[in-house]
Design an enzyme around this catalytic site. Sequence first.
Site, PDB file in Angstrom:
ATOM      1  N   CYS A 114       0.817  -1.223   0.000  1.00  0.00           N
ATOM      2  CA  CYS A 114       0.000   0.000   0.000  1.00  0.00           C
ATOM      3  C   CYS A 114       0.852   1.276   0.000  1.00  0.00           C
ATOM      4  O   CYS A 114       0.318   2.367  -0.201  1.00  0.00           O
ATOM      5  CB  CYS A 114      -0.944  -0.003   1.186  1.00  0.00           C
ATOM      6  SG  CYS A 114      -1.957  -1.481   1.250  1.00  0.00           S
ATOM      7  N   HIS A 240      -3.311   7.041   2.234  1.00  0.00           N
ATOM      8  CA  HIS A 240      -3.775   5.710   1.859  1.00  0.00           C
ATOM      9  C   HIS A 240      -5.188   5.502   2.411  1.00  0.00           C
ATOM     10  O   HIS A 240      -5.457   5.777   3.587  1.00  0.00           O
ATOM     11  CB  HIS A 240      -2.802   4.675   2.402  1.00  0.00           C
ATOM     12  CG  HIS A 240      -3.247   3.269   2.236  1.00  0.00           C
ATOM     13  ND1 HIS A 240      -3.869   2.818   1.091  1.00  0.00           N
ATOM     14  CD2 HIS A 240      -3.183   2.197   3.077  1.00  0.00           C
ATOM     15  CE1 HIS A 240      -4.161   1.545   1.229  1.00  0.00           C
ATOM     16  NE2 HIS A 240      -3.766   1.137   2.419  1.00  0.00           N
ATOM     17  N   ASN A 270     -10.190  -0.108  -0.132  1.00  0.00           N
ATOM     18  CA  ASN A 270      -8.720  -0.079  -0.091  1.00  0.00           C
ATOM     19  C   ASN A 270      -8.180  -0.757  -1.354  1.00  0.00           C
ATOM     20  O   ASN A 270      -8.364  -1.960  -1.529  1.00  0.00           O
ATOM     21  CB  ASN A 270      -8.263  -0.812   1.174  1.00  0.00           C
ATOM     22  CG  ASN A 270      -6.750  -0.866   1.315  1.00  0.00           C
ATOM     23  OD1 ASN A 270      -6.013  -0.602   0.370  1.00  0.00           O
ATOM     24  ND2 ASN A 270      -6.294  -1.240   2.502  1.00  0.00           N
TER      25      ASN A 270
HETATM   26  O1  UT7 Z   1      -3.854  -1.519   3.453  1.00  0.00           O
HETATM   27  C1  UT7 Z   1      -3.262  -2.131   4.530  1.00  0.00           C
HETATM   28  C2  UT7 Z   1      -3.607  -1.411   5.744  1.00  0.00           C
HETATM   29  N1  UT7 Z   1      -4.810  -1.955   6.316  1.00  0.00           N
HETATM   30  C3  UT7 Z   1      -5.392  -1.345   7.328  1.00  0.00           C
HETATM   31  O2  UT7 Z   1      -4.962  -0.299   7.711  1.00  0.00           O
HETATM   32  C4  UT7 Z   1      -6.562  -2.001   8.020  1.00  0.00           C
HETATM   33  C5  UT7 Z   1      -6.461  -1.728   9.497  1.00  0.00           C
HETATM   34  N2  UT7 Z   1      -7.469  -2.391  10.320  1.00  0.00           N
HETATM   35  C6  UT7 Z   1      -8.791  -2.016  10.305  1.00  0.00           C
HETATM   36  O3  UT7 Z   1      -9.180  -1.148   9.538  1.00  0.00           O
HETATM   37  C7  UT7 Z   1      -9.711  -2.636  11.318  1.00  0.00           C
HETATM   38  O4  UT7 Z   1      -8.949  -3.346  12.270  1.00  0.00           O
HETATM   39  C8  UT7 Z   1     -10.768  -3.598  10.700  1.00  0.00           C
HETATM   40  C9  UT7 Z   1     -11.778  -2.771   9.915  1.00  0.00           C
HETATM   41  C10 UT7 Z   1     -10.089  -4.607   9.805  1.00  0.00           C
HETATM   42  C11 UT7 Z   1     -11.514  -4.325  11.811  1.00  0.00           C
HETATM   43  O5  UT7 Z   1     -12.127  -3.393  12.684  1.00  0.00           O
HETATM   44  P1  UT7 Z   1     -11.932  -3.538  14.260  1.00  0.00           P
HETATM   45  O6  UT7 Z   1     -12.731  -2.481  14.880  1.00  0.00           O
HETATM   46  O7  UT7 Z   1     -10.461  -3.531  14.543  1.00  0.00           O
HETATM   47  O8  UT7 Z   1     -12.585  -4.924  14.529  1.00  0.00           O
HETATM   48  P2  UT7 Z   1     -11.919  -6.193  15.251  1.00  0.00           P
HETATM   49  O9  UT7 Z   1     -10.954  -6.852  14.348  1.00  0.00           O
HETATM   50  O10 UT7 Z   1     -11.469  -5.796  16.608  1.00  0.00           O
HETATM   51  O11 UT7 Z   1     -13.185  -7.133  15.416  1.00  0.00           O
HETATM   52  C12 UT7 Z   1     -14.282  -6.777  16.282  1.00  0.00           C
HETATM   53  C13 UT7 Z   1     -15.372  -7.796  16.097  1.00  0.00           C
HETATM   54  C14 UT7 Z   1     -14.901  -9.239  16.171  1.00  0.00           C
HETATM   55  O12 UT7 Z   1     -15.919  -9.988  16.771  1.00  0.00           O
HETATM   56  P3  UT7 Z   1     -15.829 -10.417  18.316  1.00  0.00           P
HETATM   57  O13 UT7 Z   1     -14.572 -11.229  18.441  1.00  0.00           O
HETATM   58  O14 UT7 Z   1     -15.760  -9.129  19.072  1.00  0.00           O
HETATM   59  O15 UT7 Z   1     -17.081 -11.191  18.532  1.00  0.00           O
HETATM   60  C15 UT7 Z   1     -14.757  -9.661  14.739  1.00  0.00           C
HETATM   61  O16 UT7 Z   1     -14.915 -11.053  14.552  1.00  0.00           O
HETATM   62  O17 UT7 Z   1     -15.920  -7.644  14.795  1.00  0.00           O
HETATM   63  C16 UT7 Z   1     -15.913  -8.917  14.118  1.00  0.00           C
HETATM   64  N3  UT7 Z   1     -15.760  -8.671  12.707  1.00  0.00           N
HETATM   65  C17 UT7 Z   1     -16.799  -8.434  11.902  1.00  0.00           C
HETATM   66  N4  UT7 Z   1     -18.122  -8.382  12.143  1.00  0.00           N
HETATM   67  C18 UT7 Z   1     -18.930  -8.113  11.121  1.00  0.00           C
HETATM   68  C19 UT7 Z   1     -14.618  -8.621  11.961  1.00  0.00           C
HETATM   69  N5  UT7 Z   1     -14.913  -8.369  10.679  1.00  0.00           N
HETATM   70  C20 UT7 Z   1     -16.256  -8.244  10.627  1.00  0.00           C
HETATM   71  C21 UT7 Z   1     -17.149  -7.981   9.581  1.00  0.00           C
HETATM   72  N6  UT7 Z   1     -18.473  -7.926   9.874  1.00  0.00           N
HETATM   73  N7  UT7 Z   1     -16.741  -7.772   8.317  1.00  0.00           N
END
Ligand code: UT7
Length: 313
Positions: A114, A240, A270
């Site tokens: 990225c 980005h 992204n």
């Molecule tokens: O280009 C490379 C750079 N990439 C990035 O910068 C991405 C950086 N990361 C992010 O943008 C975020 O971490 C995400 C958008 C990927 C995830 O958001 P988050 O607020 O960090 O969520 P999390 O990973 O902490 O997950 C929270 C909950 C989990 O469930 P439990 O364990 O709390 O029950 C996940 O399983 O959300 C769940 N979850 C989802 N739920 C519905 C993860 N993905 C999804 C989804 N839909 N798509």
Amino acid sequence: MKGIHILATGHFAPDKIVTNDDLSKIVDTTDEWITSRTGMKKRHFCEAGDNNVTLATEAAKMALDKADIDINEIGALVVSTFSGDYLVPSAACQVQQELGLSDDIICFDLNAACSGFVFGIETMRGLLMQSEKRYGLLIGSECISRRLDMTDRGSCILFGDGAGAALIELDENRSYTSVYGCHGDLAVINCPNDANKPGRVHMEGQATYKFAVSTVPKLIKKVVEKAGIELEAIDAYVCHQANARIVDAVAKHLKQPKEKFFMNLDEYANTSAASVAIALSDAIDKGFCKPGQKVLLAGFGAGKTWGAIIVDL
Ligand code: UT7
């Protein structure tokens, strides 16, 4: 430091649009979750007939159409990508053929994930310093949809396909400042290149989020300090497009108005190496970035890599 002039930009995405609701039929997710956690509404995916080279070529044609130049004066063509259609030949060599650029040209792909478009600008500037020709064509192009694990809701909802291009020349009257970094880390984001099965993008979401919000503000402060200016002198930030919450957190950390930060991830999601390229082109087309402005471009991602450049538009 001798600067660059971005003469023209172009961006292109395949016709197929995938909404958050479409994704909710494939994985256990909702439009509400994706919108609130990322700001993304839709993304474009390649269909049969689209590939990395077709996207790159279309974006490049759009940039070239806007510039009144002799294409035989293009001495370097770099495609930033991690999702080329072939390991060899490079996407750049195929785009050179598609565009009918002259044979006496240096053509290659650059993989910095990225950060690819930002690393590409620095690379292109260096190439032009050595070149006997006047122009360089830099493209960020990704066909990531073919590299997604469509069973992993934590990653498959984040990415889209597209390409952005910039036609560049050196310009002594424009200033230029850059800062780069790399901290090798296989675990946080990877996409294997296994001969026996196609590699899929794997990302540790939270770790990547923490990396982004801790690295990008420091990166921006560093490049601004190196340029000998204040943050207030930056007219527009084109970062980005990984997550609206990341961009908001960066603006908040820097105490800069959110309105200075361009965002189009609601439309494209992204697109990795194409992200800053598409955003810059879109920002120029929409009048968000204008000639005469000082614009800061910032990329970060797998590697881990990060980079920021201040250019005079
Ligand atoms: O280009 C490379 C750079 N990439 C990035 O910068 C991405 C950086 N990361 C992010 O943008 C975020 O971490 C995400 C958008 C990927 C995830 O958001 P988050 O607020 O960090 O969520 P999390 O990973 O902490 O997950 C929270 C909950 C989990 O469930 P439990 O364990 O709390 O029950 C996940 O399983 O959300 C769940 N979850 C989802 N739920 C519905 C993860 N993905 C999804 C989804 N839909 N798509």
